[in-house]
Design a protein around this motif. Sequence first.
Motif, PDB file in Angstrom:
ATOM      1  N   ALA A   1     -41.825   4.625 -16.771  1.00 49.10           N
ATOM      2  CA  ALA A   1     -41.222   5.584 -17.691  1.00 49.10           C
ATOM      3  C   ALA A   1     -41.653   5.238 -19.105  1.00 49.10           C
ATOM      4  O   ALA A   1     -41.693   4.065 -19.481  1.00 49.10           O
ATOM      5  CB  ALA A   1     -39.702   5.542 -17.570  1.00 49.10           C
ATOM      6  N   ASP A   2     -41.986   6.234 -19.877  1.00 53.49           N
ATOM      7  CA  ASP A   2     -42.441   6.031 -21.253  1.00 53.49           C
ATOM      8  C   ASP A   2     -41.239   6.017 -22.173  1.00 53.49           C
ATOM      9  O   ASP A   2     -40.677   7.053 -22.492  1.00 53.49           O
ATOM     10  CB  ASP A   2     -43.412   7.138 -21.657  1.00 53.49           C
TER      11      ASP A   2
ATOM     12  N   ASN B   1     -37.558  -7.743 -15.497  1.00 55.01           N
ATOM     13  CA  ASN B   1     -38.053  -7.104 -16.717  1.00 55.01           C
ATOM     14  C   ASN B   1     -37.381  -5.744 -16.850  1.00 55.01           C
ATOM     15  O   ASN B   1     -37.972  -4.709 -16.547  1.00 55.01           O
ATOM     16  CB  ASN B   1     -39.580  -6.968 -16.669  1.00 55.01           C
ATOM     17  N   ALA B   2     -36.136  -5.759 -17.325  1.00 61.04           N
ATOM     18  CA  ALA B   2     -35.340  -4.536 -17.403  1.00 61.04           C
ATOM     19  C   ALA B   2     -35.921  -3.510 -18.376  1.00 61.04           C
ATOM     20  O   ALA B   2     -35.641  -2.317 -18.254  1.00 61.04           O
ATOM     21  CB  ALA B   2     -33.906  -4.881 -17.794  1.00 61.04           C
ATOM     22  N   ASP B   3     -36.724  -3.952 -19.347  1.00 66.38           N
ATOM     23  CA  ASP B   3     -37.318  -3.025 -20.315  1.00 66.38           C
ATOM     24  C   ASP B   3     -38.404  -2.149 -19.685  1.00 66.38           C
ATOM     25  O   ASP B   3     -38.695  -1.073 -20.191  1.00 66.38           O
ATOM     26  CB  ASP B   3     -37.929  -3.785 -21.490  1.00 66.38           C
ATOM     27  N   LEU B   4     -38.994  -2.630 -18.610  1.00 61.64           N
ATOM     28  CA  LEU B   4     -40.060  -1.906 -17.938  1.00 61.64           C
ATOM     29  C   LEU B   4     -39.455  -1.089 -16.806  1.00 61.64           C
ATOM     30  O   LEU B   4     -38.964  -1.636 -15.833  1.00 61.64           O
ATOM     31  CB  LEU B   4     -41.100  -2.888 -17.385  1.00 61.64           C
ATOM     32  N   LYS B   5     -39.479   0.209 -16.933  1.00 61.25           N
ATOM     33  CA  LYS B   5     -38.891   1.107 -15.935  1.00 61.25           C
ATOM     34  C   LYS B   5     -39.975   1.563 -14.967  1.00 61.25           C
ATOM     35  O   LYS B   5     -40.694   2.524 -15.220  1.00 61.25           O
ATOM     36  CB  LYS B   5     -38.246   2.325 -16.606  1.00 61.25           C
ATOM     37  N   VAL B   6     -40.113   0.859 -13.837  1.00 61.09           N
ATOM     38  CA  VAL B   6     -41.127   1.195 -12.840  1.00 61.09           C
ATOM     39  C   VAL B   6     -40.592   2.308 -11.952  1.00 61.09           C
ATOM     40  O   VAL B   6     -39.586   2.149 -11.277  1.00 61.09           O
ATOM     41  CB  VAL B   6     -41.518  -0.041 -12.003  1.00 61.09           C
TER      42      VAL B   6
END
Length: 110
Positions: free
Chosen positions: A28-29, A93-98
């Motif tokens: 997600a951007d 890595n909660a900041d990275l929404k895969v």
Amino acid sequence: MALEPVLVNLADPGGSSYLRVALTLRVADVEEGKDAKAKEEKLKEDKAASDAVASVRDITLMVLGRQTADGLLAADGKEHLKADLKKAFAEHNADLKVMDVFFTDFLVQR
């Protein structure tokens, strides 16, 4: 986010099995909709992207190293691996929404 191919020893007895995999992540951007940034902010963003790739590769290696050849070659082995990877990315890595994991190369050698 496309990752370079990863080669890892699998957790099989004897340690002679390995996996070579290349994957692409749909993320997600979080920056969507924001105005253009200044050059200094762009440099910070590039460093954050580099850190994110390193984090993703580290997590990927951890998850892959716990797999067995039989588990990966089972009918639903790849789907289980995708779920394990998405769960590990969310935990570490909660900041990275895969959103999705795509295998672009997948080879198990025994």
